[in-house]
Scaffold this motif. Structure first.
Motif, mmCIF file in Angstrom:
data_model
loop_
_atom_site.group_PDB
_atom_site.id
_atom_site.type_symbol
_atom_site.label_atom_id
_atom_site.label_comp_id
_atom_site.label_asym_id
_atom_site.label_seq_id
_atom_site.Cartn_x
_atom_site.Cartn_y
_atom_site.Cartn_z
ATOM 1 N N PHE A 45 -5.327 -3.772 -11.442
ATOM 2 C CA PHE A 45 -4.438 -2.636 -11.668
ATOM 3 C C PHE A 45 -3.820 -2.164 -10.354
ATOM 4 C CE2 PHE A 45 -6.222 -1.749 -15.969
ATOM 5 C CZ PHE A 45 -5.031 -1.494 -16.609
ATOM 6 N N SER A 46 -4.640 -2.059 -9.309
ATOM 7 C CA SER A 46 -4.186 -1.453 -8.062
ATOM 8 C C SER A 46 -3.290 -2.369 -7.248
ATOM 9 C CB SER A 46 -5.394 -1.026 -7.221
ATOM 10 O OG SER A 46 -6.151 -0.041 -7.901
ATOM 11 N N PHE A 47 -3.579 -3.679 -7.226
ATOM 12 C CA PHE A 47 -2.908 -4.555 -6.270
ATOM 13 C C PHE A 47 -2.124 -5.703 -6.910
ATOM 14 C CE2 PHE A 47 -6.571 -2.717 -4.077
ATOM 15 C CZ PHE A 47 -5.924 -2.091 -3.024
ATOM 16 N N GLN A 48 -2.136 -5.801 -8.225
ATOM 17 C CA GLN A 48 -1.304 -6.786 -8.907
ATOM 18 C C GLN A 48 -0.194 -6.114 -9.704
ATOM 19 O OE1 GLN A 48 -3.830 -9.503 -11.140
ATOM 20 N NE2 GLN A 48 -4.144 -10.804 -9.349
ATOM 21 N N THR A 49 -0.558 -5.124 -10.500
ATOM 22 C CA THR A 49 0.461 -4.378 -11.249
ATOM 23 C C THR A 49 0.861 -3.091 -10.537
ATOM 24 O OG1 THR A 49 -1.213 -3.178 -12.539
ATOM 25 C CG2 THR A 49 -0.472 -5.302 -13.403
ATOM 26 N N TYR A 50 0.168 -2.747 -9.464
ATOM 27 C CA TYR A 50 0.463 -1.549 -8.649
ATOM 28 C C TYR A 50 0.359 -0.251 -9.453
ATOM 29 C CZ TYR A 50 2.100 -5.081 -5.410
ATOM 30 O OH TYR A 50 2.173 -6.184 -4.593
ATOM 31 N N VAL A 84 0.100 7.529 -9.677
ATOM 32 C CA VAL A 84 0.277 6.912 -8.366
ATOM 33 C C VAL A 84 0.669 5.461 -8.564
ATOM 34 C CG1 VAL A 84 -0.738 6.470 -6.115
ATOM 35 C CG2 VAL A 84 -1.532 8.416 -7.466
ATOM 36 N N ASP A 85 1.789 5.070 -7.982
ATOM 37 C CA ASP A 85 2.204 3.672 -7.996
ATOM 38 C C ASP A 85 2.640 3.287 -6.594
ATOM 39 O OD1 ASP A 85 4.712 4.833 -7.706
ATOM 40 O OD2 ASP A 85 5.196 4.634 -9.845
ATOM 41 N N ILE A 86 3.258 2.135 -6.456
ATOM 42 C CA ILE A 86 3.626 1.633 -5.135
ATOM 43 C C ILE A 86 4.685 2.503 -4.463
ATOM 44 C CG2 ILE A 86 5.452 0.103 -5.978
ATOM 45 C CD1 ILE A 86 4.518 -1.936 -3.882
ATOM 46 N N PHE A 87 5.458 3.246 -5.235
ATOM 47 C CA PHE A 87 6.501 4.089 -4.662
ATOM 48 C C PHE A 87 5.957 5.463 -4.256
ATOM 49 C CE2 PHE A 87 8.581 1.197 -7.696
ATOM 50 C CZ PHE A 87 9.417 0.520 -6.822
ATOM 51 N N SER A 88 5.116 6.037 -5.102
ATOM 52 C CA SER A 88 4.630 7.393 -4.835
ATOM 53 C C SER A 88 3.463 7.430 -3.862
ATOM 54 C CB SER A 88 4.209 8.067 -6.148
ATOM 55 O OG SER A 88 3.163 7.343 -6.779
ATOM 56 N N ILE A 89 2.827 6.298 -3.587
ATOM 57 C CA ILE A 89 1.667 6.329 -2.688
ATOM 58 C C ILE A 89 2.080 6.697 -1.266
ATOM 59 C CG2 ILE A 89 1.776 3.873 -2.041
ATOM 60 C CD1 ILE A 89 -1.324 3.913 -2.187
ATOM 61 N N ALA A 90 3.298 6.385 -0.883
ATOM 62 C CA ALA A 90 3.762 6.740 0.454
ATOM 63 C C ALA A 90 4.507 8.074 0.481
ATOM 64 C CB ALA A 90 4.675 5.644 1.006
ATOM 65 N N ILE A 108 -1.861 2.150 -9.393
ATOM 66 C CA ILE A 108 -2.980 2.551 -8.549
ATOM 67 C C ILE A 108 -3.817 3.641 -9.207
ATOM 68 C CG2 ILE A 108 -3.581 3.520 -6.290
ATOM 69 C CD1 ILE A 108 -1.025 2.208 -5.225
ATOM 70 N N SER A 109 -3.190 4.508 -9.953
ATOM 71 C CA SER A 109 -3.941 5.588 -10.595
ATOM 72 C C SER A 109 -4.919 5.041 -11.632
ATOM 73 C CB SER A 109 -2.978 6.581 -11.231
ATOM 74 O OG SER A 109 -2.054 5.926 -12.088
ATOM 75 N N SER A 110 -4.507 4.041 -12.418
ATOM 76 C CA SER A 110 -5.418 3.437 -13.389
ATOM 77 C C SER A 110 -6.551 2.688 -12.688
ATOM 78 C CB SER A 110 -4.661 2.481 -14.311
ATOM 79 O OG SER A 110 -3.722 3.181 -15.105
ATOM 80 N N GLY A 111 -6.213 1.985 -11.609
ATOM 81 C CA GLY A 111 -7.256 1.323 -10.835
ATOM 82 C C GLY A 111 -8.250 2.311 -10.271
ATOM 83 N N SER A 112 -7.773 3.460 -9.830
ATOM 84 C CA SER A 112 -8.667 4.499 -9.316
ATOM 85 C C SER A 112 -9.562 5.041 -10.424
ATOM 86 C CB SER A 112 -7.852 5.631 -8.697
ATOM 87 O OG SER A 112 -7.077 5.168 -7.609
ATOM 88 N N ALA A 113 -9.004 5.220 -11.613
ATOM 89 C CA ALA A 113 -9.804 5.726 -12.732
ATOM 90 C C ALA A 113 -10.936 4.753 -13.080
ATOM 91 C CB ALA A 113 -8.906 5.951 -13.949
ATOM 92 N N ILE A 114 -10.646 3.464 -13.072
ATOM 93 C CA ILE A 114 -11.686 2.474 -13.367
ATOM 94 C C ILE A 114 -12.763 2.502 -12.289
ATOM 95 C CG2 ILE A 114 -12.155 0.008 -13.655
ATOM 96 C CD1 ILE A 114 -9.316 -0.275 -14.742
ATOM 97 N N SER A 115 -12.364 2.605 -11.039
ATOM 98 C CA SER A 115 -13.352 2.642 -9.954
ATOM 99 C C SER A 115 -14.210 3.898 -10.034
ATOM 100 C CB SER A 115 -12.657 2.564 -8.602
ATOM 101 O OG SER A 115 -11.826 3.685 -8.385
ATOM 102 N N VAL A 116 -13.638 5.019 -10.479
ATOM 103 C CA VAL A 116 -14.431 6.242 -10.647
ATOM 104 C C VAL A 116 -15.472 6.047 -11.746
ATOM 105 C CG1 VAL A 116 -14.348 8.649 -11.395
ATOM 106 C CG2 VAL A 116 -12.673 7.801 -9.762
#
Length: 300
Positions: free
Chosen positions: A262-267, A45-51, A269-277
């Motif tokens: 990861f989620s909001f600076q480098t976009y 998931v990145d900034i393009f695929s999230i939508a 989002i999938s890596s940011g989600s993994a860290i939050s999990v």
């Protein structure tokens, strides 16, 4: 009789409505984001695929990439150090203040209210205050230390890798002390004074009464405060955003802020989600440990 039955029926109906409203709130604003985040941690998931929802399933690839990242272990170490020192000092100082305000002296209620000011302030406001205190060029802390002859030159608390994490720990301890003080004050108030009076008649001093009465009877309360402190500290974000932004060179970075980067600076989002999990797993483990320990004490 009919009117009484109708009022009871209406009351039961209102209770059901309130229960379902509460469940709907939890499902929409808690459960759904949680499961949605977990799902994204197994996708690309990145900034393009999230939508567009064009998200290939990659299994554990995001997690293995996080573990293989050279910054993972230093940041995990920072997180453990930040949580451990913060919670320890918050409890020690909060317990000391709770014991102090358990004594009857003039102005105690007003002083307790002043201590709560730091806890009720928004996190970014607290960060702005500590940014002013810890500023290297014009900070209050450097001025006081220079005036006392402790240091000869300015220390750049927020931009020096040797001090940046300690600076946030100090600020976080200051934020969490009032919360610990209030919770522990409730526990102290539940201890019967007769026990202290009997121990004092037997010749037990203040320190002896603390070790043999206060600490054993406060064990459950302390366990609850430790668990809540760990959970809340692992969720601390505002101070990092306001003071150091995880820098310099990740010296003050922790897992929760790394996830945001990861989620909001480098976009990514999938890596940011993994860290939050991973953080969610740690929080659930702490909560489960507390629940099991209190349950075993109730059984015994």
């Amino acid at each position: 009789m009919t009117r009484l039955f109708n009022s009871m029926r209406d009351g039961i109906g209102m209770h059901i409505v309130l229960i379902w409203a509460g469940m709907a709130y939890l499902l929409i604003f808690s459960a759904f984001p949680l499961f949605y985040n977990i799902i994204m941690s197994f996708q690309t998931v990145d900034i393009f695929s999230i939508a567009s929802f064009d998200r290939p399933f990659v299994g554990l690839q995001n997690y293995t990439a996080i573990f293989a990242n050279p910054s993972f272990w230093p940041i995990l170490k920072n997180t453990a150090f930040f949580v451990g020192i913060s919670v320890l000092m918050q409890i020690v100082l909060g317990f000391g203040l709770a014991l102090l305000f358990a004594q009857d002296f003039p102005g105690s209620s007003y002083m307790r209210g002043l201590f709560l000011a730091g806890w009720i302030m928004p996190g970014l406001v607290t960060g702005a205050i500590w940014n002013w205190i810890l500023a290297g060029d014009f900070g209050v802390l450097n001025y006081v230390l220079r005036s006392l002859g402790v240091i000869s030159g300015n220390i750049f608390w927020l931009s020096d890798p040797a001090y940046s994490l300690y600076s946030i720990i100090i600020a976080n301890i200051w934020v969490g002390i009032p919360f610990n003080m209030i919770l522990l004050s409730v526990g102290l108030a539940s201890i019967p004074h007769d026990i202290y009076e009997a121990a004092e008649l037997d010749g037990a001093g203040a320190f002896r009464r603390f070790l043999t009465i206060t600490l054993p009877l406060m064990r459950t309360h302390l366990a609850a405060v430790v668990s809540l402190g760990v959970i809340f500290t692992m969720q601390q974000f505002d101070l990092f955003a306001a003071l150091t932004q995880g820098g310099p060179s990740n010296s003050s970075n922790v897992m929760q802020y790394w996830s945001w980067q990861f989620s909001f600076q480098t976009y990514d989002i999938s890596s940011g989600s993994a860290i939050s999990v991973l953080l969610i797993v740690l929080v659930v483990a702490v909560a489960a440990t507390y629940t099991l320990s209190t349950r075993s004490e109730q059984i015994n």
